[in-house]
Design a protein around this motif. Sequence first.
Motif, PDB file in Angstrom:
ATOM      1  N   TYR A 160       0.860  -1.348  -0.130  1.00  0.00           N
ATOM      2  CA  TYR A 160      -0.044   0.118  -0.153  1.00  0.00           C
ATOM      3  C   TYR A 160       0.873   1.233   0.070  1.00  0.00           C
ATOM      4  O   TYR A 160       0.565   2.263   0.807  1.00  0.00           O
ATOM      5  CB  TYR A 160      -1.017   0.103   1.178  1.00  0.00           C
ATOM      6  CG  TYR A 160      -1.851  -1.290   0.962  1.00  0.00           C
ATOM      7  CD1 TYR A 160      -2.797  -1.355  -0.097  1.00  0.00           C
ATOM      8  CD2 TYR A 160      -1.658  -2.363   1.801  1.00  0.00           C
ATOM      9  CE1 TYR A 160      -3.325  -2.489  -0.291  1.00  0.00           C
ATOM     10  CE2 TYR A 160      -2.307  -3.430   1.419  1.00  0.00           C
ATOM     11  CZ  TYR A 160      -3.183  -3.608   0.489  1.00  0.00           C
ATOM     12  OH  TYR A 160      -3.854  -4.708   0.293  1.00  0.00           O
TER      13      TYR A 160
ATOM     14  N   TYR B  97      13.379  -2.988  -4.341  1.00  0.00           N
ATOM     15  CA  TYR B  97      12.049  -3.630  -4.369  1.00  0.00           C
ATOM     16  C   TYR B  97      12.067  -5.158  -4.082  1.00  0.00           C
ATOM     17  O   TYR B  97      12.630  -6.048  -4.654  1.00  0.00           O
ATOM     18  CB  TYR B  97      11.379  -3.431  -5.711  1.00  0.00           C
ATOM     19  CG  TYR B  97      10.398  -4.349  -6.180  1.00  0.00           C
ATOM     20  CD1 TYR B  97       9.084  -4.290  -5.221  1.00  0.00           C
ATOM     21  CD2 TYR B  97      10.063  -5.243  -7.033  1.00  0.00           C
ATOM     22  CE1 TYR B  97       7.876  -4.949  -5.279  1.00  0.00           C
ATOM     23  CE2 TYR B  97       8.838  -6.096  -7.229  1.00  0.00           C
ATOM     24  CZ  TYR B  97       7.757  -5.954  -6.384  1.00  0.00           C
ATOM     25  OH  TYR B  97       6.585  -6.532  -6.612  1.00  0.00           O
TER      26      TYR B  97
ATOM     27  N   LYS C  58      -8.832  -9.941   0.385  1.00  0.00           N
ATOM     28  CA  LYS C  58      -7.990 -10.367  -0.658  1.00  0.00           C
ATOM     29  C   LYS C  58      -6.947 -11.512  -0.497  1.00  0.00           C
ATOM     30  O   LYS C  58      -6.623 -12.160  -1.501  1.00  0.00           O
ATOM     31  CB  LYS C  58      -7.189  -9.322  -1.301  1.00  0.00           C
ATOM     32  CG  LYS C  58      -7.562  -8.092  -2.056  1.00  0.00           C
ATOM     33  CD  LYS C  58      -6.763  -7.546  -2.823  1.00  0.00           C
ATOM     34  CE  LYS C  58      -7.199  -6.644  -4.005  1.00  0.00           C
ATOM     35  NZ  LYS C  58      -6.128  -5.903  -4.442  1.00  0.00           N
TER      36      LYS C  58
ATOM     37  N   ASN D  90       6.428  -8.382  -8.844  1.00  0.00           N
ATOM     38  CA  ASN D  90       5.981  -7.745 -10.218  1.00  0.00           C
ATOM     39  C   ASN D  90       6.898  -7.428 -11.007  1.00  0.00           C
ATOM     40  O   ASN D  90       7.946  -6.636 -10.684  1.00  0.00           O
ATOM     41  CB  ASN D  90       5.280  -6.532  -9.706  1.00  0.00           C
ATOM     42  CG  ASN D  90       3.862  -6.813  -8.854  1.00  0.00           C
ATOM     43  OD1 ASN D  90       3.235  -7.914  -9.016  1.00  0.00           O
ATOM     44  ND2 ASN D  90       3.390  -5.820  -7.919  1.00  0.00           N
TER      45      ASN D  90
ATOM     46  N   GLU E  10      -3.859 -13.766 -14.237  1.00  0.00           N
ATOM     47  CA  GLU E  10      -5.256 -13.643 -14.378  1.00  0.00           C
ATOM     48  C   GLU E  10      -5.539 -13.950 -15.620  1.00  0.00           C
ATOM     49  O   GLU E  10      -6.459 -14.603 -16.078  1.00  0.00           O
ATOM     50  CB  GLU E  10      -5.829 -12.537 -13.731  1.00  0.00           C
ATOM     51  CG  GLU E  10      -7.255 -12.624 -13.779  1.00  0.00           C
ATOM     52  CD  GLU E  10      -8.138 -11.350 -12.878  1.00  0.00           C
ATOM     53  OE1 GLU E  10      -7.618 -11.017 -12.334  1.00  0.00           O
ATOM     54  OE2 GLU E  10      -9.222 -11.437 -13.505  1.00  0.00           O
TER      55      GLU E  10
ATOM     56  N   GLN F  43      -6.906 -13.484  -5.478  1.00  0.00           N
ATOM     57  CA  GLN F  43      -5.674 -12.716  -5.832  1.00  0.00           C
ATOM     58  C   GLN F  43      -4.754 -13.867  -6.796  1.00  0.00           C
ATOM     59  O   GLN F  43      -4.149 -14.678  -5.940  1.00  0.00           O
ATOM     60  CB  GLN F  43      -5.145 -12.166  -4.455  1.00  0.00           C
ATOM     61  CG  GLN F  43      -3.600 -11.613  -4.664  1.00  0.00           C
ATOM     62  CD  GLN F  43      -3.276 -10.587  -5.611  1.00  0.00           C
ATOM     63  OE1 GLN F  43      -3.281 -11.081  -6.720  1.00  0.00           O
ATOM     64  NE2 GLN F  43      -2.830  -9.399  -5.178  1.00  0.00           N
ATOM     65  N   ALA F  44      -4.490 -13.533  -7.844  1.00  0.00           N
ATOM     66  CA  ALA F  44      -3.811 -14.534  -8.627  1.00  0.00           C
ATOM     67  C   ALA F  44      -2.211 -14.640  -8.464  1.00  0.00           C
ATOM     68  O   ALA F  44      -1.682 -15.710  -8.846  1.00  0.00           O
ATOM     69  CB  ALA F  44      -4.059 -14.198 -10.189  1.00  0.00           C
TER      70      ALA F  44
ATOM     71  N   GLU G 192       9.119 -14.133  -5.597  1.00  0.00           N
ATOM     72  CA  GLU G 192       9.931 -13.519  -4.490  1.00  0.00           C
ATOM     73  C   GLU G 192      10.059 -14.661  -3.222  1.00  0.00           C
ATOM     74  O   GLU G 192      10.406 -14.198  -2.381  1.00  0.00           O
ATOM     75  CB  GLU G 192       8.923 -12.473  -4.181  1.00  0.00           C
ATOM     76  CG  GLU G 192       7.370 -12.730  -3.227  1.00  0.00           C
ATOM     77  CD  GLU G 192       7.157 -11.599  -2.479  1.00  0.00           C
ATOM     78  OE1 GLU G 192       8.033 -11.011  -1.783  1.00  0.00           O
ATOM     79  OE2 GLU G 192       6.211 -11.594  -2.257  1.00  0.00           O
TER      80      GLU G 192
HETATM   81  N1  EPU Z   1      -4.775  -7.663 -10.032  1.00  0.00           N
HETATM   82  C1  EPU Z   1      -5.280  -8.514 -11.316  1.00  0.00           C
HETATM   83  N2  EPU Z   1      -5.797 -10.034 -10.773  1.00  0.00           N
HETATM   84  C2  EPU Z   1      -5.396 -10.478  -9.562  1.00  0.00           C
HETATM   85  C3  EPU Z   1      -4.674  -9.607  -8.660  1.00  0.00           C
HETATM   86  C4  EPU Z   1      -4.170  -8.321  -9.118  1.00  0.00           C
HETATM   87  O1  EPU Z   1      -5.793  -8.012 -12.044  1.00  0.00           O
HETATM   88  O2  EPU Z   1      -5.836 -11.481  -9.480  1.00  0.00           O
HETATM   89  C5  EPU Z   1      -4.323  -6.283 -10.741  1.00  0.00           C
HETATM   90  C6  EPU Z   1      -5.119  -5.438  -9.732  1.00  0.00           C
HETATM   91  O3  EPU Z   1      -6.497  -5.080 -10.183  1.00  0.00           O
HETATM   92  C7  EPU Z   1      -4.389  -4.236  -9.592  1.00  0.00           C
HETATM   93  C8  EPU Z   1      -2.984  -4.900  -9.659  1.00  0.00           C
HETATM   94  O4  EPU Z   1      -2.786  -6.134 -10.221  1.00  0.00           O
HETATM   95  O5  EPU Z   1      -4.598  -3.330 -10.642  1.00  0.00           O
HETATM   96  C9  EPU Z   1      -2.333  -4.839  -8.300  1.00  0.00           C
HETATM   97  O6  EPU Z   1      -2.951  -5.679  -7.512  1.00  0.00           O
HETATM   98  P1  EPU Z   1      -2.722  -5.384  -5.973  1.00  0.00           P
HETATM   99  O7  EPU Z   1      -3.104  -4.234  -5.465  1.00  0.00           O
HETATM  100  O8  EPU Z   1      -3.463  -6.582  -5.242  1.00  0.00           O
HETATM  101  O9  EPU Z   1      -1.295  -5.572  -5.556  1.00  0.00           O
HETATM  102  P2  EPU Z   1      -0.143  -6.690  -6.023  1.00  0.00           P
HETATM  103  O10 EPU Z   1       0.668  -5.963  -7.062  1.00  0.00           O
HETATM  104  O11 EPU Z   1      -0.686  -7.869  -6.810  1.00  0.00           O
HETATM  105  C10 EPU Z   1       1.514  -5.883  -4.209  1.00  0.00           C
HETATM  106  C11 EPU Z   1       2.480  -6.629  -3.051  1.00  0.00           C
HETATM  107  C12 EPU Z   1       1.757  -7.123  -1.818  1.00  0.00           C
HETATM  108  C13 EPU Z   1       0.847  -6.212  -1.381  1.00  0.00           C
HETATM  109  C14 EPU Z   1       0.029  -5.329  -2.441  1.00  0.00           C
HETATM  110  C15 EPU Z   1      -0.540  -4.357  -1.821  1.00  0.00           C
HETATM  111  C16 EPU Z   1       4.215  -7.582  -4.594  1.00  0.00           C
HETATM  112  C17 EPU Z   1       4.809  -8.822  -5.019  1.00  0.00           C
HETATM  113  N3  EPU Z   1       3.071  -7.673  -3.885  1.00  0.00           N
HETATM  114  O12 EPU Z   1       0.595  -7.115  -4.686  1.00  0.00           O
HETATM  115  O13 EPU Z   1       2.505  -7.934  -1.110  1.00  0.00           O
HETATM  116  O14 EPU Z   1       0.293  -6.440  -0.221  1.00  0.00           O
HETATM  117  O15 EPU Z   1       0.824  -5.113  -3.258  1.00  0.00           O
HETATM  118  O16 EPU Z   1       0.395  -3.100  -1.578  1.00  0.00           O
HETATM  119  O17 EPU Z   1       4.656  -6.534  -4.632  1.00  0.00           O
HETATM  120  C18 EPU Z   1       3.730  -9.792  -0.466  1.00  0.00           C
HETATM  121  O18 EPU Z   1       4.651  -9.379  -0.791  1.00  0.00           O
HETATM  122  O19 EPU Z   1       3.482 -10.938  -0.059  1.00  0.00           O
HETATM  123  C19 EPU Z   1       2.361  -9.253  -0.531  1.00  0.00           C
HETATM  124  C20 EPU Z   1       1.072  -9.747  -0.425  1.00  0.00           C
END
Ligand code: EPU
Length: 346
Positions: free
Chosen positions: A129, A162, A225, A241, A278, A305-306, A342
């Motif tokens: 976040y 990162y 999520k 990512n 996804e 959450q894919a 990761e």
């Molecule tokens: N999205 C999809 N489909 C999915 C999942 C995500 O289309 O199934 C899209 C969402 O719509 C959004 C974007 O991907 O546009 C980002 O999704 P989200 O905000 O859920 O965050 P993320 O990039 O998937 C990262 C961190 C998480 C952290 C969240 C919130 C990494 C690898 N992961 O996830 O960290 O909680 O942001 O800040 O950077 C972790 O490291 O274990 C972790 C959970």
Amino acid sequence: MKTNVNLRLYNSFGFDTIAKQFAEINQTSDLQTLIQSGALQKHKTLILSGGNNVLFQKDVFDGLVVYINTKGIEILLEDGNEIIVRAQAGVDWPDFVRFCVDKGWHGIENLAHIPGKVGAAPVQNIGAYGMELKDSFLRCEAMDLTTGETKVFTKKDCRFGYRESVFKNELKGQYVIISVEFLLKKNALLNLEYGNIKAYLEQNGIENPTLQQLHDSICAIRDAKLPDVKQIGSAGSFFKNPVIERTQFEALQKEYPTMPHYDEPNGKVKVPAGWLIEHSGPSTGSGTASWKGWRNEHVGVYEKQALVLVHYGGGKGQDIVELAQRIQDSVEAKFGIKISPEVNFV
Ligand code: EPU
């Protein structure tokens, strides 16, 4: 030291790996004694903290698992707007965040509810976040696994990136973090910019959130999520990512205009791996199936959450290894992007 310990409760995937040797560290001096006994030279060693980011690939870990379980939080300085607080490595991270939020201290609130322990947080510079651990990290103390001597690492020494730090790279396997100091603020602006925080606050009729309300909102957003590891095994985000060249992104964007993306300071573009996963899937005749929600008997891709691979029980680490490889291959085949884990493979 114990022998033949099942690590099921020590890894959030919940795999039944047996550690041939197992030592629990309740005080820093226990670790020093263990190192000086030469035990770490005799055995292949794994330092285990919360076990929230490891994947055991085998049924047996033929070596020594050192489980860090030291406790304690100390306030080192309270001066005007600034607080320096030190937590021992084995302190539960979400508890530590809650402790600081309860005191009204700003700096780690957006990292609420991330499963794990304080000592592991700098290793992969945890982030969520719009906030990263490095933003409020001051220094940490780490013990040299060969000599048992301690060394202080400043923020610069840690070379945070990162989901990266010196402890995952150049110094991998050489040090174990024993405590971490944070520089927090009594008054600071809240960071509400990331993703769905504002939407969540609006939906819940919260106009100017307090620190506590922001913390609680983030907990609720995560709960909606991400799976509760007490019920479904996982290691949070399984992949990082990917960051790609702008030219590649622009070409992809023509074909996939809805692809979310974030500009990186170096002109490159970060694409959410969750979206890529996804929008690709296991090869079936039609080619339209998505990985999201896919599962076999034991493992799968979390339906909400894919980016999260899950273990429903009864499986082995190898099932996740194979699934991860299939996902990587299909994302690369469809988008020409390589995604990398990761999670630490053991
Ligand atoms: N999205 C999809 N489909 C999915 C999942 C995500 O289309 O199934 C899209 C969402 O719509 C959004 C974007 O991907 O546009 C980002 O999704 P989200 O905000 O859920 O965050 P993320 O990039 O998937 C990262 C961190 C998480 C952290 C969240 C919130 C990494 C690898 N992961 O996830 O960290 O909680 O942001 O800040 O950077 C972790 O490291 O274990 C972790 C959970």
